[in-house]
Scaffold this motif. Structure first.
Motif, PDB file in Angstrom:
ATOM      1  N   LEU A 122      -9.234  15.629  -2.579  1.00  0.00           N
ATOM      2  CA  LEU A 122      -8.142  15.283  -1.673  1.00  0.00           C
ATOM      3  C   LEU A 122      -8.474  14.017  -0.876  1.00  0.00           C
ATOM      4  O   LEU A 122      -7.642  13.118  -0.753  1.00  0.00           O
ATOM      5  CB  LEU A 122      -7.844  16.444  -0.729  1.00  0.00           C
ATOM      6  CG  LEU A 122      -6.734  16.223   0.282  1.00  0.00           C
ATOM      7  CD1 LEU A 122      -5.397  16.061  -0.438  1.00  0.00           C
ATOM      8  CD2 LEU A 122      -6.674  17.369   1.262  1.00  0.00           C
ATOM      9  N   ALA A 123      -9.685  13.938  -0.345  1.00  0.00           N
ATOM     10  CA  ALA A 123     -10.093  12.760   0.423  1.00  0.00           C
ATOM     11  C   ALA A 123     -10.063  11.509  -0.449  1.00  0.00           C
ATOM     12  O   ALA A 123      -9.596  10.441  -0.008  1.00  0.00           O
ATOM     13  CB  ALA A 123     -11.492  12.965   1.000  1.00  0.00           C
TER      14      ALA A 123
ATOM     15  N   TRP B  32      -4.835   6.131  -2.105  1.00  0.00           N
ATOM     16  CA  TRP B  32      -3.445   5.820  -1.750  1.00  0.00           C
ATOM     17  C   TRP B  32      -3.383   4.798  -0.611  1.00  0.00           C
ATOM     18  O   TRP B  32      -2.590   3.863  -0.658  1.00  0.00           O
ATOM     19  CB  TRP B  32      -2.723   7.105  -1.364  1.00  0.00           C
ATOM     20  CG  TRP B  32      -1.312   6.879  -0.938  1.00  0.00           C
ATOM     21  CD1 TRP B  32      -0.247   6.575  -1.715  1.00  0.00           C
ATOM     22  CD2 TRP B  32      -0.838   6.917   0.414  1.00  0.00           C
ATOM     23  NE1 TRP B  32       0.874   6.440  -0.941  1.00  0.00           N
ATOM     24  CE2 TRP B  32       0.549   6.641   0.373  1.00  0.00           C
ATOM     25  CE3 TRP B  32      -1.432   7.170   1.644  1.00  0.00           C
ATOM     26  CZ2 TRP B  32       1.322   6.599   1.527  1.00  0.00           C
ATOM     27  CZ3 TRP B  32      -0.655   7.131   2.777  1.00  0.00           C
ATOM     28  CH2 TRP B  32       0.706   6.851   2.724  1.00  0.00           C
ATOM     29  N   LEU B  33      -4.243   4.980   0.407  1.00  0.00           N
ATOM     30  CA  LEU B  33      -4.263   4.043   1.534  1.00  0.00           C
ATOM     31  C   LEU B  33      -4.688   2.638   1.098  1.00  0.00           C
ATOM     32  O   LEU B  33      -4.100   1.646   1.527  1.00  0.00           O
ATOM     33  CB  LEU B  33      -5.182   4.558   2.637  1.00  0.00           C
ATOM     34  CG  LEU B  33      -4.669   5.762   3.424  1.00  0.00           C
ATOM     35  CD1 LEU B  33      -5.750   6.275   4.367  1.00  0.00           C
ATOM     36  CD2 LEU B  33      -3.416   5.412   4.183  1.00  0.00           C
ATOM     37  N   VAL B  34      -5.699   2.544   0.260  1.00  0.00           N
ATOM     38  CA  VAL B  34      -6.164   1.247  -0.203  1.00  0.00           C
ATOM     39  C   VAL B  34      -5.086   0.568  -1.035  1.00  0.00           C
ATOM     40  O   VAL B  34      -4.821  -0.634  -0.864  1.00  0.00           O
ATOM     41  CB  VAL B  34      -7.492   1.377  -0.993  1.00  0.00           C
ATOM     42  CG1 VAL B  34      -7.830   0.086  -1.707  1.00  0.00           C
ATOM     43  CG2 VAL B  34      -8.615   1.780  -0.059  1.00  0.00           C
ATOM     44  N   SER B  35      -4.453   1.304  -1.922  1.00  0.00           N
ATOM     45  CA  SER B  35      -3.402   0.694  -2.737  1.00  0.00           C
ATOM     46  C   SER B  35      -2.215   0.276  -1.878  1.00  0.00           C
ATOM     47  O   SER B  35      -1.573  -0.737  -2.141  1.00  0.00           O
ATOM     48  CB  SER B  35      -2.953   1.641  -3.849  1.00  0.00           C
ATOM     49  OG  SER B  35      -2.326   2.774  -3.312  1.00  0.00           O
ATOM     50  N   LEU B  36      -1.938   1.042  -0.821  1.00  0.00           N
ATOM     51  CA  LEU B  36      -0.854   0.676   0.101  1.00  0.00           C
ATOM     52  C   LEU B  36      -1.210  -0.601   0.852  1.00  0.00           C
ATOM     53  O   LEU B  36      -0.375  -1.492   0.989  1.00  0.00           O
ATOM     54  CB  LEU B  36      -0.610   1.825   1.091  1.00  0.00           C
ATOM     55  CG  LEU B  36       0.511   1.650   2.098  1.00  0.00           C
ATOM     56  CD1 LEU B  36       1.863   1.625   1.344  1.00  0.00           C
ATOM     57  CD2 LEU B  36       0.500   2.759   3.116  1.00  0.00           C
ATOM     58  N   MET B  37      -2.454  -0.721   1.303  1.00  0.00           N
ATOM     59  CA  MET B  37      -2.871  -1.912   2.038  1.00  0.00           C
ATOM     60  C   MET B  37      -2.908  -3.145   1.129  1.00  0.00           C
ATOM     61  O   MET B  37      -2.585  -4.248   1.561  1.00  0.00           O
ATOM     62  CB  MET B  37      -4.241  -1.683   2.664  1.00  0.00           C
ATOM     63  CG  MET B  37      -4.235  -0.651   3.756  1.00  0.00           C
ATOM     64  SD  MET B  37      -5.882  -0.315   4.346  1.00  0.00           S
ATOM     65  CE  MET B  37      -6.050  -1.645   5.518  1.00  0.00           C
ATOM     66  N   LEU B  38      -3.293  -2.981  -0.113  1.00  0.00           N
ATOM     67  CA  LEU B  38      -3.376  -4.131  -1.012  1.00  0.00           C
ATOM     68  C   LEU B  38      -2.007  -4.577  -1.506  1.00  0.00           C
ATOM     69  O   LEU B  38      -1.850  -5.717  -1.945  1.00  0.00           O
ATOM     70  CB  LEU B  38      -4.283  -3.794  -2.197  1.00  0.00           C
ATOM     71  CG  LEU B  38      -5.755  -3.624  -1.867  1.00  0.00           C
ATOM     72  CD1 LEU B  38      -6.525  -3.215  -3.100  1.00  0.00           C
ATOM     73  CD2 LEU B  38      -6.338  -4.889  -1.276  1.00  0.00           C
TER      74      LEU B  38
END
Length: 64
Positions: A48-49, A55-61
């Motif tokens: 899960l982590a 997901w957060l990294v892909s959102l930021m990139l």
């Protein structure tokens, strides 16, 4: 360090092993189940982590 005669060494090992308190079958089964449950929970947590961080990294990139 003095060298020990192999026969004396084996006698000492046998003496020490006889002092060990070995776990019973019930204790081994309970411990095994506890380990399996905790490993399952830990693997699910890290899955899960990892998914959240991915997901957060892909959102930021993707932000321009």
């Amino acid at each position: 360090m003095a060298r020990t005669n192999p026969i004396t060494f084996l006698q000492q090992v046998r003496s020490e092993v006889s002092k060990v308190t070995w776990p019973g079958r019930n204790e081994v089964v309970i411990s095994t189940i506890m380990v399996l449950v905790l490993v399952t929970f830990a693997s699910l947590f890290f899955l899960l982590a990892d998914q959240v961080i991915s997901w957060l990294v892909s959102l930021m990139l993707s932000i321009r």
